[in-house]
Design an enzyme around this catalytic site. Structure first.
Site, PDB file in Angstrom:
ATOM      1  N   LYS A 164       3.912   0.276   7.987  1.00 16.55           N
ATOM      2  CA  LYS A 164       4.738   0.328   9.205  1.00 16.55           C
ATOM      3  C   LYS A 164       4.901   1.771   9.690  1.00 16.55           C
ATOM      4  O   LYS A 164       4.698   2.058  10.859  1.00 16.55           O
ATOM      5  CB  LYS A 164       6.132  -0.291   8.936  1.00 16.55           C
ATOM      6  CG  LYS A 164       6.093  -1.733   8.460  1.00 16.55           C
ATOM      7  CD  LYS A 164       7.479  -2.311   8.265  1.00 16.55           C
ATOM      8  CE  LYS A 164       8.283  -1.683   7.144  1.00 16.55           C
ATOM      9  NZ  LYS A 164       7.747  -1.913   5.784  1.00 16.55           N
ATOM     10  N   ARG A 182      15.795  -6.529   9.192  1.00 22.45           N
ATOM     11  CA  ARG A 182      15.386  -7.001   7.869  1.00 22.45           C
ATOM     12  C   ARG A 182      16.166  -8.234   7.435  1.00 22.45           C
ATOM     13  O   ARG A 182      15.914  -8.754   6.340  1.00 22.45           O
ATOM     14  CB  ARG A 182      15.670  -5.901   6.843  1.00 22.45           C
ATOM     15  CG  ARG A 182      14.459  -5.064   6.470  1.00 22.45           C
ATOM     16  CD  ARG A 182      14.981  -3.944   5.604  1.00 22.45           C
ATOM     17  NE  ARG A 182      14.052  -3.488   4.637  1.00 22.45           N
ATOM     18  CZ  ARG A 182      13.271  -2.406   4.796  1.00 22.45           C
ATOM     19  NH1 ARG A 182      13.300  -1.722   5.909  1.00 22.45           N
ATOM     20  NH2 ARG A 182      12.474  -2.040   3.838  1.00 22.45           N
ATOM     21  N   ARG A 207       1.961   6.605  -3.982  1.00 23.59           N
ATOM     22  CA  ARG A 207       2.821   7.521  -3.230  1.00 23.59           C
ATOM     23  C   ARG A 207       3.942   8.077  -4.114  1.00 23.59           C
ATOM     24  O   ARG A 207       4.287   9.250  -4.026  1.00 23.59           O
ATOM     25  CB  ARG A 207       3.418   6.825  -1.994  1.00 23.59           C
ATOM     26  CG  ARG A 207       4.216   7.801  -1.133  1.00 23.59           C
ATOM     27  CD  ARG A 207       4.744   7.197   0.140  1.00 23.59           C
ATOM     28  NE  ARG A 207       5.692   6.123  -0.130  1.00 23.59           N
ATOM     29  CZ  ARG A 207       6.204   5.325   0.799  1.00 23.59           C
ATOM     30  NH1 ARG A 207       5.839   5.485   2.060  1.00 23.59           N
ATOM     31  NH2 ARG A 207       7.062   4.381   0.479  1.00 23.59           N
ATOM     32  N   ARG A 216      11.752  -4.514  -4.324  1.00 23.84           N
ATOM     33  CA  ARG A 216      11.724  -4.391  -2.846  1.00 23.84           C
ATOM     34  C   ARG A 216      10.886  -5.523  -2.253  1.00 23.84           C
ATOM     35  O   ARG A 216      11.245  -6.087  -1.218  1.00 23.84           O
ATOM     36  CB  ARG A 216      11.135  -3.026  -2.432  1.00 23.84           C
ATOM     37  CG  ARG A 216      12.127  -1.882  -2.573  1.00 23.84           C
ATOM     38  CD  ARG A 216      11.440  -0.536  -2.689  1.00 23.84           C
ATOM     39  NE  ARG A 216      10.736  -0.107  -1.495  1.00 23.84           N
ATOM     40  CZ  ARG A 216       9.860   0.911  -1.475  1.00 23.84           C
ATOM     41  NH1 ARG A 216       9.597   1.591  -2.581  1.00 23.84           N
ATOM     42  NH2 ARG A 216       9.264   1.245  -0.356  1.00 23.84           N
TER      43      ARG A 216
HETATM   44  P1  AP5 Z   1       3.863   3.371   4.930  1.00 20.55           P
HETATM   45  O1  AP5 Z   1       3.238   3.573   6.248  1.00 20.55           O
HETATM   46  O2  AP5 Z   1       4.966   4.279   4.516  1.00 20.55           O
HETATM   47  O3  AP5 Z   1       4.332   1.862   4.755  1.00 20.55           O
HETATM   48  P2  AP5 Z   1       5.724   1.203   5.156  1.00 20.55           P
HETATM   49  O4  AP5 Z   1       5.463  -0.220   5.461  1.00 20.55           O
HETATM   50  O5  AP5 Z   1       6.388   2.051   6.206  1.00 20.55           O
HETATM   51  O6  AP5 Z   1       6.438   1.298   3.747  1.00 20.55           O
HETATM   52  P3  AP5 Z   1       7.867   1.910   3.346  1.00 20.55           P
HETATM   53  O7  AP5 Z   1       7.758   2.723   2.139  1.00 20.55           O
HETATM   54  O8  AP5 Z   1       8.516   2.500   4.512  1.00 20.55           O
HETATM   55  O9  AP5 Z   1       8.536   0.621   2.829  1.00 20.55           O
HETATM   56  P4  AP5 Z   1       9.937   0.056   3.035  1.00 20.55           P
HETATM   57  O10 AP5 Z   1       9.895  -0.852   4.192  1.00 20.55           O
HETATM   58  O11 AP5 Z   1      10.381  -0.503   1.741  1.00 20.55           O
HETATM   59  O12 AP5 Z   1      10.818   1.382   3.214  1.00 20.55           O
HETATM   60  P5  AP5 Z   1      11.986   1.794   4.200  1.00 20.55           P
HETATM   61  O13 AP5 Z   1      11.940   3.243   4.276  1.00 20.55           O
HETATM   62  O14 AP5 Z   1      11.978   0.997   5.444  1.00 20.55           O
HETATM   63  O15 AP5 Z   1       2.673   3.382   3.842  1.00 20.55           O
HETATM   64  C1  AP5 Z   1       2.935   3.294   2.467  1.00 20.55           C
HETATM   65  C2  AP5 Z   1       1.844   4.089   1.722  1.00 20.55           C
HETATM   66  O16 AP5 Z   1       0.585   3.444   1.927  1.00 20.55           O
HETATM   67  C3  AP5 Z   1       1.681   5.521   2.211  1.00 20.55           C
HETATM   68  O17 AP5 Z   1       1.378   6.349   1.128  1.00 20.55           O
HETATM   69  C4  AP5 Z   1       0.485   5.431   3.179  1.00 20.55           C
HETATM   70  O18 AP5 Z   1      -0.226   6.633   3.266  1.00 20.55           O
HETATM   71  C5  AP5 Z   1      -0.349   4.324   2.540  1.00 20.55           C
HETATM   72  N1  AP5 Z   1      -1.133   3.538   3.513  1.00 20.55           N
HETATM   73  C6  AP5 Z   1      -0.750   3.153   4.769  1.00 20.55           C
HETATM   74  N2  AP5 Z   1      -1.715   2.429   5.355  1.00 20.55           N
HETATM   75  C7  AP5 Z   1      -2.723   2.331   4.453  1.00 20.55           C
HETATM   76  C8  AP5 Z   1      -3.999   1.689   4.476  1.00 20.55           C
HETATM   77  N3  AP5 Z   1      -4.419   1.014   5.552  1.00 20.55           N
HETATM   78  N4  AP5 Z   1      -4.773   1.779   3.367  1.00 20.55           N
HETATM   79  C9  AP5 Z   1      -4.342   2.465   2.267  1.00 20.55           C
HETATM   80  N5  AP5 Z   1      -3.143   3.103   2.192  1.00 20.55           N
HETATM   81  C10 AP5 Z   1      -2.340   3.036   3.275  1.00 20.55           C
HETATM   82  O19 AP5 Z   1      13.271   1.294   3.377  1.00 20.55           O
HETATM   83  C11 AP5 Z   1      13.674   1.917   2.176  1.00 20.55           C
HETATM   84  C12 AP5 Z   1      15.009   1.317   1.733  1.00 20.55           C
HETATM   85  O20 AP5 Z   1      16.019   1.607   2.716  1.00 20.55           O
HETATM   86  C13 AP5 Z   1      15.043  -0.212   1.599  1.00 20.55           C
HETATM   87  O21 AP5 Z   1      14.577  -0.644   0.327  1.00 20.55           O
HETATM   88  C14 AP5 Z   1      16.545  -0.493   1.814  1.00 20.55           C
HETATM   89  O22 AP5 Z   1      17.275  -0.199   0.653  1.00 20.55           O
HETATM   90  C15 AP5 Z   1      16.928   0.515   2.881  1.00 20.55           C
HETATM   91  N6  AP5 Z   1      16.760  -0.032   4.245  1.00 20.55           N
HETATM   92  C16 AP5 Z   1      15.869   0.402   5.182  1.00 20.55           C
HETATM   93  N7  AP5 Z   1      15.987  -0.322   6.317  1.00 20.55           N
HETATM   94  C17 AP5 Z   1      16.966  -1.234   6.075  1.00 20.55           C
HETATM   95  C18 AP5 Z   1      17.502  -2.301   6.858  1.00 20.55           C
HETATM   96  N8  AP5 Z   1      17.078  -2.543   8.104  1.00 20.55           N
HETATM   97  N9  AP5 Z   1      18.488  -3.049   6.303  1.00 20.55           N
HETATM   98  C19 AP5 Z   1      18.942  -2.815   5.055  1.00 20.55           C
HETATM   99  N10 AP5 Z   1      18.448  -1.835   4.252  1.00 20.55           N
HETATM  100  C20 AP5 Z   1      17.469  -1.048   4.761  1.00 20.55           C
END
Ligand code: AP5
Length: 190
Positions: free
Chosen positions: A14, A89, A128, A145
């Protein structure tokens, strides 16, 4: 306005794809994960509370994240549109997003949902974690997660299925190839 919800499990790409979309369409990027990590880094009261929850891989309360989105919409209202990354979410967050956007005279244009299976997600996020030390990128927390996503976040797709704006996109392959698939969907539906 063009308001895109970029949806998908942890590690589905994402954030990576949002970066490319904001450049192409001049959109404002709203990532609740990034907003929460800024609070953690600044050691605010909210950040200290959120870190405990994030390190377990659980969801921070709806009230907190909805409040953050409300502030961001107030700050940036009136531009070409938004990319919501990692929000909504829960079904409650999806309902509140609809209400908040209605108040701003707009709505969600489309929900693009990246499809990546668990094994690949684990591989990407463990890698990562080793490279960056992000505290929730360890095998145990990543696994939780993904479980939390399946239990609490997948129901959001049923909510959007009813409105026919939900578009699944294959999220495996080269980053540029996936971006092209997303742009095709945006161009057909904007
Ligand atoms: P990346 O692009 O970072 O993927 P992502 O889907 O954004 O993954 P996140 O780590 O952001 O996951 P998340 O949704 O759990 O985290 P968030 O910060 O929202 O890519 C991931 C890796 O893969 C990178 O190293 C990238 O380089 C690699 N990659 C990308 N594309 C690739 C490809 N095609 N091939 C190979 N490699 C690739 O949330 C974190 C925490 O915050 C949650 O657990 C929760 O506690 C809290 N939180 C956040 N939002 C909310 C909400 N709305 N409600 C409640 N709690 C929340």
């Amino acid at each position: 306005m063009l308001n895109i919800v970029l949806f998908g499990p942890p590690g589905s790409g994402k954030g990576t794809q949002a970066e490319k979309l904001i450049k192409k369409y001049s959109l404002t990027h709203i990532s609740t994960g990034d907003l929460l990590r800024s609070e953690v880094a600044a050691q605010t009261e909210l950040g200290i509370e959120a870190k405990v929850i994030m390190d377990k891989g659980e969801l921070v309360s709806d009230k907190i994240v909805i409040g953050m989105i409300e502030n961001k919409l107030k700050e940036h209202g009136g531009g070409p549109g938004f990319i919501f990354d990692g929000f909504p979410r829960t079904v409650e967050q999806a309902r509140e997003l609809r209400n908040l956007l209605t108040d701003h005279g707009t709505k969600v244009s489309m929900v693009i949902s990246l499809q990546v299976e668990r094994e690949e997600l684990m591989k990407r996020l463990v890698k990562r974690g080793e490279e960056t030390g992000r505290s929730d990128d360890n095998a145990e927390t990543i696994s939780n997660r993904i479980d939390v996503y399946e239990r609490q976040t997948i129901p959001v797709t049923y909510y959007y299925d009813k409105t026919k704006i939900h578009h699944p996109v294959e999220g495996i392959g080269k980053i540029d190839e996936i971006f092209k698939r997303i742009v095709d969907v945006v161009e057909k539906n904007k």
